[in-house]
Design a protein around this motif. Structure first.
Motif, short mmCIF file in Angstrom:
data_model
loop_
_atom_site.label_atom_id
_atom_site.label_comp_id
_atom_site.label_asym_id
_atom_site.label_seq_id
_atom_site.Cartn_x
_atom_site.Cartn_y
_atom_site.Cartn_z
N ASN A 183 31.50 41.87 48.40
CA ASN A 183 32.51 41.18 47.60
C ASN A 183 32.77 41.89 46.28
O ASN A 183 33.92 42.02 45.86
N ILE A 184 31.72 42.36 45.64
CA ILE A 184 31.89 43.07 44.37
C ILE A 184 32.65 44.37 44.58
O ILE A 184 33.55 44.73 43.80
N ILE A 185 32.31 45.09 45.66
CA ILE A 185 33.01 46.34 45.96
C ILE A 185 34.50 46.08 46.22
O ILE A 185 35.37 46.78 45.70
N LEU A 186 34.78 45.07 47.02
CA LEU A 186 36.18 44.75 47.33
C LEU A 186 36.92 44.24 46.09
O LEU A 186 38.09 44.59 45.88
N ALA A 187 36.25 43.44 45.28
CA ALA A 187 36.88 42.95 44.05
C ALA A 187 37.24 44.12 43.14
O ALA A 187 38.32 44.15 42.53
N ALA A 188 36.32 45.08 43.04
CA ALA A 188 36.59 46.26 42.23
C ALA A 188 37.76 47.06 42.78
O ALA A 188 38.62 47.55 42.03
N ALA A 189 37.83 47.19 44.12
CA ALA A 189 38.91 47.95 44.74
C ALA A 189 40.25 47.27 44.53
O ALA A 189 41.23 47.90 44.13
N PHE A 190 40.31 45.97 44.77
CA PHE A 190 41.57 45.25 44.61
C PHE A 190 42.00 45.19 43.14
O PHE A 190 43.19 45.27 42.83
N THR A 191 41.02 45.08 42.25
CA THR A 191 41.34 45.07 40.82
C THR A 191 41.90 46.42 40.39
O THR A 191 42.85 46.50 39.61
N SER A 192 41.29 47.50 40.89
CA SER A 192 41.77 48.83 40.56
C SER A 192 43.20 49.04 41.04
O SER A 192 44.04 49.60 40.33
N ILE A 193 43.48 48.56 42.25
CA ILE A 193 44.84 48.66 42.78
C ILE A 193 45.81 47.87 41.91
O ILE A 193 46.92 48.31 41.60
N GLY A 194 45.40 46.69 41.47
CA GLY A 194 46.24 45.88 40.61
C GLY A 194 46.51 46.54 39.28
O GLY A 194 47.63 46.49 38.76
N LEU A 195 45.50 47.19 38.71
CA LEU A 195 45.67 47.86 37.42
C LEU A 195 46.58 49.08 37.54
O LEU A 195 47.34 49.39 36.62
N GLN A 196 46.50 49.77 38.66
CA GLN A 196 47.30 50.98 38.83
C GLN A 196 48.72 50.69 39.32
O GLN A 196 49.62 51.51 39.16
N GLY A 197 48.90 49.50 39.91
CA GLY A 197 50.20 49.17 40.47
C GLY A 197 50.99 48.24 39.59
O GLY A 197 51.43 48.59 38.49
N ALA A 198 51.15 47.02 40.08
CA ALA A 198 52.04 46.08 39.40
C ALA A 198 51.30 45.29 38.33
O ALA A 198 51.31 44.07 38.30
N ALA A 199 50.64 45.97 37.44
CA ALA A 199 49.92 45.31 36.37
C ALA A 199 50.89 44.52 35.52
O ALA A 199 51.97 44.96 35.19
N GLY A 200 50.47 43.33 35.12
CA GLY A 200 51.32 42.48 34.32
C GLY A 200 52.04 41.44 35.16
O GLY A 200 52.54 40.46 34.62
N THR A 201 52.11 41.62 36.46
CA THR A 201 52.77 40.63 37.31
C THR A 201 51.80 40.02 38.32
O THR A 201 52.16 39.11 39.05
N GLN A 202 50.59 40.50 38.36
CA GLN A 202 49.62 40.03 39.33
C GLN A 202 48.88 38.80 38.80
O GLN A 202 48.61 38.69 37.62
N SER A 203 48.54 37.90 39.69
CA SER A 203 47.72 36.75 39.34
C SER A 203 46.25 37.13 39.47
O SER A 203 45.83 37.72 40.46
#
Length: 255
Positions: free
Chosen positions: A37-57
């Motif tokens: 779960n921690i690994i996946l959370a880190a991966a999805f968070t990284s994708i969110g930061l690199q992609g549509a940051a500011g619009t993600q929940s």
């Protein structure tokens, strides 16, 4: 309930809890699920930061791993139900505790007692990690919403574990139970939603889809969706039905 009956149930519950917490595979499964779960959370968070940051929940990203996380709890339920049949330990259990209905009921209760805090910690850790990493860029959320969402996710994982344990008890074999449940949750159900959209509304009444609405609010473009309470009720009904079937089968079978 008499004192002796109450003591009997307490002793059976204690024995089932002791078996769960001392089974090495249970501990390995929970630790592995937490790490995943921690690994996946880190991966999805990284994708969110690199992609549509500011619009993600934050909640959407923090719970994006739930689709994968449920595998660990499915395995947990199956191991809890099937471990005693490996090597015939179930005969020793039934010699010590001949009240089959009580014994299996207490096994499921003990499993719920173990699962609830673990599911809460694992779920909350993913949301907390995402919040720490994205608090300055992602769309914020109210604390009440976060608590309700984490509690809903915890409830879903707990019901999934109990449902898996009931099906594992019906089959009494680990591998077939894993194949059926993992195949349903990760292959049959997703493919059905993609290739048979005409029956999508009916899929809301299956345990995995109904459980989704326990923790994720529906988007505005979804039709005929369930409320969190409806999703909880349907998921609980499926779980109780299979537990009842497992108890009935357990009482009728030979060890």
């Amino acid at each position: 309930m008499s004192v002796s009956s109450g003591r009997k149930i307490t002793q059976i519950l204690g024995a089932e809890l002791d078996k769960l917490v001392t089974l090495p595979l249970i501990g390995f499964t929970l630790i592995g699920t937490f790490i995943l779960n921690i690994i996946l959370a880190a991966a999805f968070t990284s994708i969110g930061l690199q992609g549509a940051a500011g619009t993600q929940s934050i909640l959407n990203i923090g719970l994006a791993s739930m689709g994968y996380l449920q595998a660990g709890f499915i395995i947990l339920g199956i191991l809890a139900a099937c471990s005693e049949y490996t090597g015939g330990q179930i005969r020793t259990t039934l010699t010590t505790i001949p009240w089959r209905g009580f014994q299996l009921s207490m096994k499921h209760l003990a499993l719920a007692i173990v699962t609830i805090p673990v599911a809460f910690i694992i779920t909350a850790s993913g949301v907390l990690y995402t919040f720490i990493m994205m608090r300055d860029t992602a769309v914020g959320f109210e604390i009440d919403t976060m608590i309700k969402t984490v509690i809903g996710a915890t409830g879903y994982l707990t019901l999934t574990t109990l449902l898996s344990a009931a099906i594992g008890g019906l089959l009494r074999r680990t591998v077939p139970a894993l194949v059926i449940l993992l195949g349903y949750y990760f292959i049959v159900s997703p493919l059905t939603k993609v290739f048979l959209p005409s029956i999508k509304n009916y899929l809301n009444y299956l345990p995995d889809t109904a459980g989704y609405y326990m923790y994720m609010p529906p988007s505005s473009d979804e039709l005929n969706v369930l409320t969190p309470m409806q999703g909880t009720g349907i998921s609980m009904l499926w779980t109780l039905i299979f537990i009842a079937l497992a108890i009935l089968a357990f009482r009728k079978r030979d060890a």
